[in-house]
Design an enzyme around this catalytic site. Sequence first.
Site, short mmCIF file in Angstrom:
data_model
loop_
_atom_site.label_atom_id
_atom_site.label_comp_id
_atom_site.label_asym_id
_atom_site.label_seq_id
_atom_site.Cartn_x
_atom_site.Cartn_y
_atom_site.Cartn_z
N ASP A 69 18.97 -10.78 0.06
CA ASP A 69 18.26 -12.08 -0.97
C ASP A 69 18.30 -13.38 -0.43
O ASP A 69 17.61 -14.05 0.25
CB ASP A 69 18.48 -11.20 -1.74
CG ASP A 69 16.84 -11.36 -3.13
OD1 ASP A 69 15.86 -11.65 -2.30
OD2 ASP A 69 17.31 -10.95 -4.60
N GLU A 76 25.67 -4.40 5.44
CA GLU A 76 25.54 -5.39 4.34
C GLU A 76 24.04 -4.41 3.96
O GLU A 76 23.27 -4.62 4.69
CB GLU A 76 25.35 -6.89 4.17
CG GLU A 76 24.47 -7.34 2.59
CD GLU A 76 25.41 -6.14 1.50
OE1 GLU A 76 25.79 -5.56 1.47
OE2 GLU A 76 25.89 -7.80 0.44
N ASP A 77 23.90 -4.19 2.83
CA ASP A 77 22.61 -3.13 2.57
C ASP A 77 21.34 -4.38 2.64
O ASP A 77 20.29 -4.12 2.88
CB ASP A 77 22.76 -2.74 0.68
CG ASP A 77 22.91 -3.39 0.21
OD1 ASP A 77 23.30 -5.15 0.26
OD2 ASP A 77 23.09 -3.73 -1.79
N ARG A 135 21.95 5.04 -6.11
CA ARG A 135 22.84 4.69 -4.98
C ARG A 135 22.51 6.27 -3.88
O ARG A 135 22.75 5.73 -2.66
CB ARG A 135 24.18 4.34 -5.29
CG ARG A 135 24.30 3.11 -5.86
CD ARG A 135 25.59 2.69 -5.41
NE ARG A 135 25.97 1.77 -6.41
CZ ARG A 135 25.90 0.20 -6.22
NH1 ARG A 135 25.19 -0.01 -5.27
NH2 ARG A 135 25.81 -0.58 -7.10
N PHE A 167 11.84 -5.26 -6.49
CA PHE A 167 13.50 -4.62 -5.92
C PHE A 167 13.53 -3.11 -5.80
O PHE A 167 12.81 -2.15 -6.41
CB PHE A 167 13.78 -4.96 -7.81
CG PHE A 167 15.49 -4.54 -8.38
CD1 PHE A 167 15.60 -4.89 -7.88
CD2 PHE A 167 14.94 -3.03 -8.78
CE1 PHE A 167 17.59 -4.49 -8.21
CE2 PHE A 167 16.47 -2.15 -9.44
CZ PHE A 167 17.63 -3.48 -8.98
P1 5GP Z 1 21.85 -11.82 -2.68
O1 5GP Z 1 23.04 -12.63 -2.16
O2 5GP Z 1 21.60 -12.02 -1.13
O3 5GP Z 1 20.86 -12.74 -3.65
O4 5GP Z 1 21.93 -10.76 -3.06
C1 5GP Z 1 22.20 -9.84 -2.19
C2 5GP Z 1 22.81 -8.70 -3.44
O5 5GP Z 1 21.58 -8.34 -4.37
C3 5GP Z 1 22.65 -7.63 -2.56
O6 5GP Z 1 23.71 -6.96 -1.67
C4 5GP Z 1 22.69 -6.11 -3.32
O7 5GP Z 1 23.32 -5.50 -3.91
C5 5GP Z 1 21.59 -6.94 -4.83
N1 5GP Z 1 20.10 -7.05 -4.04
C6 5GP Z 1 19.29 -8.41 -3.65
N2 5GP Z 1 18.11 -7.20 -3.73
C7 5GP Z 1 18.29 -5.94 -4.12
C8 5GP Z 1 16.72 -5.36 -4.50
O8 5GP Z 1 15.60 -5.05 -4.10
N3 5GP Z 1 17.89 -3.95 -4.80
C9 5GP Z 1 19.06 -4.29 -5.30
N4 5GP Z 1 19.03 -2.46 -5.82
N5 5GP Z 1 20.18 -5.17 -5.12
C10 5GP Z 1 19.50 -6.17 -4.71
#
Ligand code: 5GP
Length: 177
Positions: free
Chosen positions: A105, A101-102, A168, A155
């Site tokens: 958060d 996963e990228d 991207r 972000f």
């Molecule tokens: P979570 O479910 O952990 O809150 O968020 C995960 C997803 O939110 C990641 O897979 C990503 O797509 C998006 N995301 C979270 N933080 C960032 C960020 O700093 N930048 C971007 N572009 N996407 C984020």
Amino acid sequence: MEKDIKDLKVLIKPSELKDRIKTLADEINSNYNLDEPLTLICVLRGAVMFFSELSKYLKMPVKMEFVSLSSYGDAQKSSGKIKSFNLNLPNMHDENVLIVEDIVDTGLTLDFLIKFIKMKCSAKDVKLAVLFDKKCARKYDVIPDFSAFEIDDKFIVGFGLDYCGYYRNLDYIGYFE
Ligand code: 5GP
């Protein structure tokens, strides 16, 4: 789009990304029996660059699967809800699985995906590799097994991560001030 690429500041350069991903791959290689196959699951779309870079350096026999999930939409923070576009996975009975996963958060997306995979796919082992760990934003109990960078609650975009669907393709990680 409110923001423009000229306001993007570089946070991590391409060479730094590549070097760190290579050392992370070494870490992953040394944590597995290299004779046993590993199924990599790419979480689209954000993990696409990390997934292809990381997989090049893995030394065990690798299979690739893809799922598509989102919790951000076009916003710059989590919507608190998961949108699942494709969760079709084969039976992975007795396989070692590594979710790629990228960024983690709040942990909402991965908490959901890890539970889903454990319940549906009867894998032998499920681990998680992330490019970024935003530990300070965590709301769900998700701890990556392998993580390339820890970052503050900002972000970021580039190297798979988007802003309104764009950027991207950047080979570096940037942020808007
Ligand atoms: P979570 O479910 O952990 O809150 O968020 C995960 C997803 O939110 C990641 O897979 C990503 O797509 C998006 N995301 C979270 N933080 C960032 C960020 O700093 N930048 C971007 N572009 N996407 C984020």
